[in-house]
Design a protein around this motif. Structure first.
Motif, PDB file in Angstrom:
ATOM      1  N   GLU A 124       4.359  37.246  30.282  1.00  0.00           N
ATOM      2  CA  GLU A 124       5.592  36.982  30.055  1.00  0.00           C
ATOM      3  C   GLU A 124       5.922  35.550  29.023  1.00  0.00           C
ATOM      4  OE1 GLU A 124       7.518  37.213  33.452  1.00  0.00           O
ATOM      5  OE2 GLU A 124       6.662  38.597  34.166  1.00  0.00           O
ATOM      6  N   GLU A 125       5.168  34.780  29.092  1.00  0.00           N
ATOM      7  CA  GLU A 125       5.544  33.514  28.502  1.00  0.00           C
ATOM      8  C   GLU A 125       5.626  33.866  26.777  1.00  0.00           C
ATOM      9  OE1 GLU A 125       3.610  33.727  30.921  1.00  0.00           O
ATOM     10  OE2 GLU A 125       3.641  32.431  32.674  1.00  0.00           O
ATOM     11  N   GLN A 126       4.645  34.829  26.657  1.00  0.00           N
ATOM     12  CA  GLN A 126       4.009  35.172  25.385  1.00  0.00           C
ATOM     13  C   GLN A 126       3.256  33.990  24.434  1.00  0.00           C
ATOM     14  OE1 GLN A 126       4.951  37.284  22.737  1.00  0.00           O
ATOM     15  NE2 GLN A 126       4.833  37.836  24.559  1.00  0.00           N
ATOM     16  N   ILE A 127       2.858  33.690  25.656  1.00  0.00           N
ATOM     17  CA  ILE A 127       1.684  32.705  25.864  1.00  0.00           C
ATOM     18  C   ILE A 127       0.003  33.391  24.060  1.00  0.00           C
ATOM     19  CG2 ILE A 127      -0.593  31.969  25.801  1.00  0.00           C
ATOM     20  CD1 ILE A 127       0.555  32.303  28.928  1.00  0.00           C
ATOM     21  N   LYS A 128       0.228  32.163  22.518  1.00  0.00           N
ATOM     22  CA  LYS A 128      -0.582  32.541  21.503  1.00  0.00           C
ATOM     23  C   LYS A 128      -1.911  32.148  21.878  1.00  0.00           C
ATOM     24  CE  LYS A 128      -0.098  31.026  16.950  1.00  0.00           C
ATOM     25  NZ  LYS A 128       0.703  29.613  15.915  1.00  0.00           N
ATOM     26  N   VAL A 129      -2.346  32.820  21.200  1.00  0.00           N
ATOM     27  CA  VAL A 129      -3.997  32.475  21.177  1.00  0.00           C
ATOM     28  C   VAL A 129      -4.438  33.029  20.228  1.00  0.00           C
ATOM     29  CG1 VAL A 129      -6.241  33.858  22.708  1.00  0.00           C
ATOM     30  CG2 VAL A 129      -3.767  33.457  23.604  1.00  0.00           C
ATOM     31  N   ASN A 130      -5.473  31.894  19.517  1.00  0.00           N
ATOM     32  CA  ASN A 130      -6.055  32.224  17.814  1.00  0.00           C
ATOM     33  C   ASN A 130      -7.134  32.439  18.268  1.00  0.00           C
ATOM     34  OD1 ASN A 130      -3.328  31.910  16.951  1.00  0.00           O
ATOM     35  ND2 ASN A 130      -3.576  29.350  17.480  1.00  0.00           N
ATOM     36  N   GLY A 131      -8.037  33.069  17.272  1.00  0.00           N
ATOM     37  CA  GLY A 131      -9.518  33.296  16.801  1.00  0.00           C
ATOM     38  C   GLY A 131      -9.498  33.909  15.695  1.00  0.00           C
ATOM     39  N   VAL A 132     -10.979  34.128  15.359  1.00  0.00           N
ATOM     40  CA  VAL A 132     -11.280  34.509  13.971  1.00  0.00           C
ATOM     41  C   VAL A 132     -12.501  35.498  14.072  1.00  0.00           C
ATOM     42  CG1 VAL A 132     -12.681  34.086  12.112  1.00  0.00           C
ATOM     43  CG2 VAL A 132     -10.729  32.358  12.735  1.00  0.00           C
ATOM     44  N   ILE A 133     -12.435  36.440  13.800  1.00  0.00           N
ATOM     45  CA  ILE A 133     -13.291  37.898  14.395  1.00  0.00           C
ATOM     46  C   ILE A 133     -14.115  37.678  12.336  1.00  0.00           C
ATOM     47  CG2 ILE A 133     -13.336  40.653  13.916  1.00  0.00           C
ATOM     48  CD1 ILE A 133     -10.278  40.590  16.250  1.00  0.00           C
ATOM     49  N   ASP A 177     -17.323  38.593  29.285  1.00  0.00           N
ATOM     50  CA  ASP A 177     -16.920  37.450  28.197  1.00  0.00           C
ATOM     51  C   ASP A 177     -15.498  37.412  27.530  1.00  0.00           C
ATOM     52  OD1 ASP A 177     -18.528  34.998  26.534  1.00  0.00           O
ATOM     53  OD2 ASP A 177     -17.430  36.208  24.582  1.00  0.00           O
ATOM     54  N   PRO A 178     -14.585  36.142  28.021  1.00  0.00           N
ATOM     55  CA  PRO A 178     -13.406  35.939  27.394  1.00  0.00           C
ATOM     56  C   PRO A 178     -13.857  36.336  25.809  1.00  0.00           C
ATOM     57  CG  PRO A 178     -14.131  34.685  28.855  1.00  0.00           C
ATOM     58  CD  PRO A 178     -15.537  34.958  28.358  1.00  0.00           C
ATOM     59  N   GLN A 179     -14.155  35.679  24.943  1.00  0.00           N
ATOM     60  CA  GLN A 179     -14.772  35.535  23.421  1.00  0.00           C
ATOM     61  C   GLN A 179     -13.993  36.934  23.569  1.00  0.00           C
ATOM     62  OE1 GLN A 179     -17.598  34.216  21.458  1.00  0.00           O
ATOM     63  NE2 GLN A 179     -16.632  34.751  19.608  1.00  0.00           N
ATOM     64  N   LEU A 180     -15.468  37.761  23.619  1.00  0.00           N
ATOM     65  CA  LEU A 180     -15.534  39.975  23.039  1.00  0.00           C
ATOM     66  C   LEU A 180     -13.839  40.097  24.468  1.00  0.00           C
ATOM     67  CD1 LEU A 180     -18.986  40.045  24.092  1.00  0.00           C
ATOM     68  CD2 LEU A 180     -18.031  39.340  22.099  1.00  0.00           C
ATOM     69  N   LEU A 181     -13.816  39.712  25.179  1.00  0.00           N
ATOM     70  CA  LEU A 181     -12.522  40.555  25.753  1.00  0.00           C
ATOM     71  C   LEU A 181     -11.320  40.380  24.533  1.00  0.00           C
ATOM     72  CD1 LEU A 181     -13.123  40.277  29.217  1.00  0.00           C
ATOM     73  CD2 LEU A 181     -12.624  42.267  28.541  1.00  0.00           C
ATOM     74  N   ILE A 182     -10.459  39.162  24.569  1.00  0.00           N
ATOM     75  CA  ILE A 182      -9.844  38.468  23.027  1.00  0.00           C
ATOM     76  C   ILE A 182     -10.146  39.697  22.211  1.00  0.00           C
ATOM     77  CG2 ILE A 182      -8.851  36.585  22.448  1.00  0.00           C
ATOM     78  CD1 ILE A 182      -9.254  35.596  24.917  1.00  0.00           C
ATOM     79  N   TYR A 183     -11.266  39.662  21.242  1.00  0.00           N
ATOM     80  CA  TYR A 183     -11.656  39.973  20.766  1.00  0.00           C
ATOM     81  C   TYR A 183     -10.899  41.578  20.550  1.00  0.00           C
ATOM     82  CZ  TYR A 183     -14.343  36.298  17.924  1.00  0.00           C
ATOM     83  OH  TYR A 183     -15.423  35.503  17.237  1.00  0.00           O
ATOM     84  N   HIS A 184     -11.004  41.443  21.302  1.00  0.00           N
ATOM     85  CA  HIS A 184     -10.658  43.666  21.924  1.00  0.00           C
ATOM     86  C   HIS A 184      -9.091  43.440  21.981  1.00  0.00           C
ATOM     87  CE1 HIS A 184      -9.481  47.409  24.103  1.00  0.00           C
ATOM     88  NE2 HIS A 184     -10.281  47.769  23.414  1.00  0.00           N
ATOM     89  N   LEU A 185      -8.526  42.564  22.375  1.00  0.00           N
ATOM     90  CA  LEU A 185      -7.392  42.583  22.266  1.00  0.00           C
ATOM     91  C   LEU A 185      -6.359  42.135  21.553  1.00  0.00           C
ATOM     92  CD1 LEU A 185      -5.260  42.712  24.682  1.00  0.00           C
ATOM     93  CD2 LEU A 185      -4.879  40.187  24.988  1.00  0.00           C
ATOM     94  N   ALA A 186      -6.959  41.976  19.964  1.00  0.00           N
ATOM     95  CA  ALA A 186      -6.441  41.279  19.590  1.00  0.00           C
ATOM     96  C   ALA A 186      -6.702  42.209  18.343  1.00  0.00           C
ATOM     97  CB  ALA A 186      -7.138  40.780  17.978  1.00  0.00           C
ATOM     98  N   ALA A 187      -7.102  43.189  18.118  1.00  0.00           N
ATOM     99  CA  ALA A 187      -8.603  44.393  17.654  1.00  0.00           C
ATOM    100  C   ALA A 187      -7.056  45.365  17.804  1.00  0.00           C
ATOM    101  CB  ALA A 187      -9.541  44.856  17.579  1.00  0.00           C
ATOM    102  N   ARG A 188      -6.676  45.684  19.683  1.00  0.00           N
ATOM    103  CA  ARG A 188      -6.049  46.738  19.785  1.00  0.00           C
ATOM    104  C   ARG A 188      -4.204  46.222  19.266  1.00  0.00           C
ATOM    105  NH1 ARG A 188      -6.949  51.057  20.526  1.00  0.00           N
ATOM    106  NH2 ARG A 188      -8.508  50.256  22.735  1.00  0.00           N
ATOM    107  N   THR A 189      -4.115  45.187  18.656  1.00  0.00           N
ATOM    108  CA  THR A 189      -2.589  44.664  18.432  1.00  0.00           C
ATOM    109  C   THR A 189      -2.911  44.627  16.795  1.00  0.00           C
ATOM    110  OG1 THR A 189      -2.117  42.890  20.200  1.00  0.00           O
ATOM    111  CG2 THR A 189      -1.135  42.886  18.395  1.00  0.00           C
TER     112      THR A 189
END
Length: 174
Positions: A64-73, A104-116
């Motif tokens: 809800e807070e629209q927390i920004k998460v950055n990364g590089v695939i 692993d949080p990194q891999l889970l975040i990559y999945h979330l980013a890919a879904r987006t």
């Protein structure tokens, strides 16, 4: 290296194999790792695949807070019209088990980013490619996505509410 001749570094006047931190050793290992990937005759070679993105810098907003998460695939390849594979290359000596990769949080975040980022692909595979070991491929689902968002929000609040942060390590060697 202009200072390297006959297995000897003339900067420190020692054989390359006899002192730690020689850039020649690291250079040779980097070349070996790159050649391993591009000479792989199978599906791990990106030259044998349809590459759709390289070094994809992403920003996603969660909770809800629209927390920004950055990364590089590292690389995204298309396996078929419905499926992409996110590949994360690891060159170090540490290897996670399949069970550790699944959490692993990194891999889970990559999945979330890919879904987006890649909404046209309903199927997403994540491969962690250990260059000194075997690759591990995973598929996450909607339940994993919800868990990832909840974990990120919890971590955000824990950091935000920490009034007395301390260093995890002292880079001055103390």
């Amino acid at each position: 290296c202009e200072y390297f001749q006959e297995n000897k570094c003339f900067i420190v006047d020692q054989e390359v194999d006899k002192f730690p931190g020689c850039p020649k050793v690291e250079f040779d290992e980097a070349i070996w790792l790159i050649e391993k990937v591009i000479n792989d005759p199978g599906c791990n070679n990106p030259l044998n695949q349809k590459v759709i993105d390289v070094e994809n810098k992403f920003s996603i907003y969660v909770g809800e807070e629209q927390i920004k998460v950055n990364g590089v695939i590292d690389i995204v390849t298309e396996l078929d019209k419905d499926t992409i594979e996110i590949v994360d290359y690891k060159s170090g000596s540490y290897f996670m088990s399949r069970e550790e990769c699944e959490k692993d949080p990194q891999l889970l975040i990559y999945h979330l980013a890919a879904r987006t980022s890649y909404k046209n692909y309903p199927n997403i595979l994540i491969t962690i490619y250990y260059l000194k070991n075997k690759p591990i491929t995973l598929a996450f689902n909607e339940k994993d996505e919800v868990g990832t968002v909840n974990a990120l929000v919890r971590r955000f609040h824990r950091i935000k509410n920490n009034k007395t942060p301390t260093r995890r390590c002292d880079f001055r060697g103390k």
